[in-house]
Structures are given as C-alpha cells and as structure tokens.
Scaffold this motif. Structure first.
Motif, PDB file in Angstrom:
ATOM      1  N   GLU A   7      -7.356   7.147  -7.917  1.00 17.82           N
ATOM      2  CA  GLU A   7      -7.943   6.887  -6.606  1.00 17.82           C
ATOM      3  C   GLU A   7      -7.517   7.997  -5.665  1.00 17.82           C
ATOM      4  OE1 GLU A   7      -7.861   3.322  -3.236  1.00 17.82           O
ATOM      5  OE2 GLU A   7      -6.702   3.106  -5.081  1.00 17.82           O
ATOM      6  N   ARG A   8      -8.467   8.506  -4.886  1.00 18.11           N
ATOM      7  CA  ARG A   8      -8.181   9.620  -3.975  1.00 18.11           C
ATOM      8  C   ARG A   8      -8.906   9.381  -2.673  1.00 18.11           C
ATOM      9  NH1 ARG A   8      -6.359  13.535  -1.339  1.00 18.11           N
ATOM     10  NH2 ARG A   8      -6.616  15.703  -1.904  1.00 18.11           N
ATOM     11  N   GLU A   9      -8.139   9.296  -1.590  1.00 21.14           N
ATOM     12  CA  GLU A   9      -8.689   9.187  -0.247  1.00 21.14           C
ATOM     13  C   GLU A   9      -7.988  10.219   0.620  1.00 21.14           C
ATOM     14  OE1 GLU A   9      -8.370   5.145   1.142  1.00 21.14           O
ATOM     15  OE2 GLU A   9      -9.151   4.349  -0.753  1.00 21.14           O
ATOM     16  N   GLU A  10      -8.403  10.311   1.861  1.00 26.64           N
ATOM     17  CA  GLU A  10      -7.819  11.299   2.770  1.00 26.64           C
ATOM     18  C   GLU A  10      -6.310  11.116   2.923  1.00 26.64           C
ATOM     19  OE1 GLU A  10      -8.054  12.281   7.492  1.00 26.64           O
ATOM     20  OE2 GLU A  10      -9.943  11.859   6.461  1.00 26.64           O
ATOM     21  N   ASP A  11      -5.862   9.858   2.959  1.00 26.65           N
ATOM     22  CA  ASP A  11      -4.449   9.582   3.197  1.00 26.65           C
ATOM     23  C   ASP A  11      -3.800   8.786   2.072  1.00 26.65           C
ATOM     24  OD1 ASP A  11      -5.762   7.211   3.599  1.00 26.65           O
ATOM     25  OD2 ASP A  11      -4.709   6.691   5.446  1.00 26.65           O
ATOM     26  N   LYS A  12      -4.417   8.775   0.888  1.00 32.69           N
ATOM     27  CA  LYS A  12      -3.902   7.965  -0.214  1.00 32.69           C
ATOM     28  C   LYS A  12      -4.278   8.587  -1.548  1.00 32.69           C
ATOM     29  CE  LYS A  12      -4.607   3.321  -2.131  1.00 32.69           C
ATOM     30  NZ  LYS A  12      -5.311   2.061  -1.893  1.00 32.69           N
ATOM     31  N   VAL A  13      -3.325   8.548  -2.471  1.00 37.37           N
ATOM     32  CA  VAL A  13      -3.609   8.954  -3.843  1.00 37.37           C
ATOM     33  C   VAL A  13      -2.868   7.997  -4.780  1.00 37.37           C
ATOM     34  CG1 VAL A  13      -1.734  10.641  -4.109  1.00 37.37           C
ATOM     35  CG2 VAL A  13      -3.814  10.904  -5.433  1.00 37.37           C
ATOM     36  N   ARG A  14      -3.554   7.668  -5.851  1.00 42.69           N
ATOM     37  CA  ARG A  14      -2.984   6.848  -6.907  1.00 42.69           C
ATOM     38  C   ARG A  14      -3.246   7.577  -8.204  1.00 42.69           C
ATOM     39  NH1 ARG A  14      -4.611   2.144  -9.579  1.00 42.69           N
ATOM     40  NH2 ARG A  14      -6.707   2.444  -8.745  1.00 42.69           N
ATOM     41  N   MET A  15      -2.171   7.852  -8.958  1.00 45.78           N
ATOM     42  CA  MET A  15      -2.325   8.644 -10.175  1.00 45.78           C
ATOM     43  C   MET A  15      -1.395   8.157 -11.270  1.00 45.78           C
ATOM     44  SD  MET A  15      -0.333  12.200  -9.165  1.00 45.78           S
ATOM     45  CE  MET A  15      -1.438  12.623  -7.868  1.00 45.78           C
TER      46      MET A  15
END
Length: 92
Positions: A7-15
């Motif tokens: 998941e990738r957003e402007e203020d968030k990443v999940r990897m």
C-alpha cells in the motif's frame, strides 16, 4: 532482500520485507522513529515463519519511503563506524 509494497499513499506505506526477521526490523523501526515527521512506525510478523510487514505513516508532507531510506542510511553509517572502531582496536 526482496521488498513488496502493499500500500502506498502520500503519507503512508505498507510493505513486506521478505526474508527478514526481528533482528533487522527492530533496529530499523527504532531508527525510523527518530525522525520527527514520523507518526507511526511498526512492523508485524503474523506467523513464526512469515515475512515482516512494515507500516510507516508520516505527517507534514514527508514521503514515508524517503524516511525509510534515510533511516537505512543512518543505520548503515552506525554499523560502518562500529566496524571501523573494532578494526582499530584489533590492530592496536
């Protein structure tokens, strides 16, 4: 190391960081948390032999991927410094 961004957003990443465990993830998250723009930094290993999932959220517009890269660079520099000190003691 194989990294899969879930998941990738402007203020968030999940990897997912394949093949890593607590030994790598603990110091990484600790170093990420030293960045004042970080809101949340945590990881989870759901099952004993599963790959860890890293979550980083930021505030103030800082890119979470940049935060992770900077934390890795600082950790690498600390390891290099430690190795240099050990080598200096070994030759002394």
């Amino acid at each position: 190391m194989d990294v899969k961004i879930l998941e990738r957003e402007e203020d968030k990443v999940r990897m997912v960081l394949k093949g890593e465990g607590h030994t790598f993830m603990n110091p990484l998250v600790e170093e990420i948390l030293t960045d004042l723009s970080v809101d949340v930094a945590r990881y989870e290993i759901k099952y004993q032999f599963s790959d860890p999932e890293l979550l980083v959220t930021t505030r103030g517009g800082k890119d979470p991927i940049t935060v992770i890269l900077e934390a890795c660079a600082r950790t690498n520099a600390q390891c290099d410094e430690l190795l240099a000190q050990i080598r200096a003691q070994k030759t002394a």
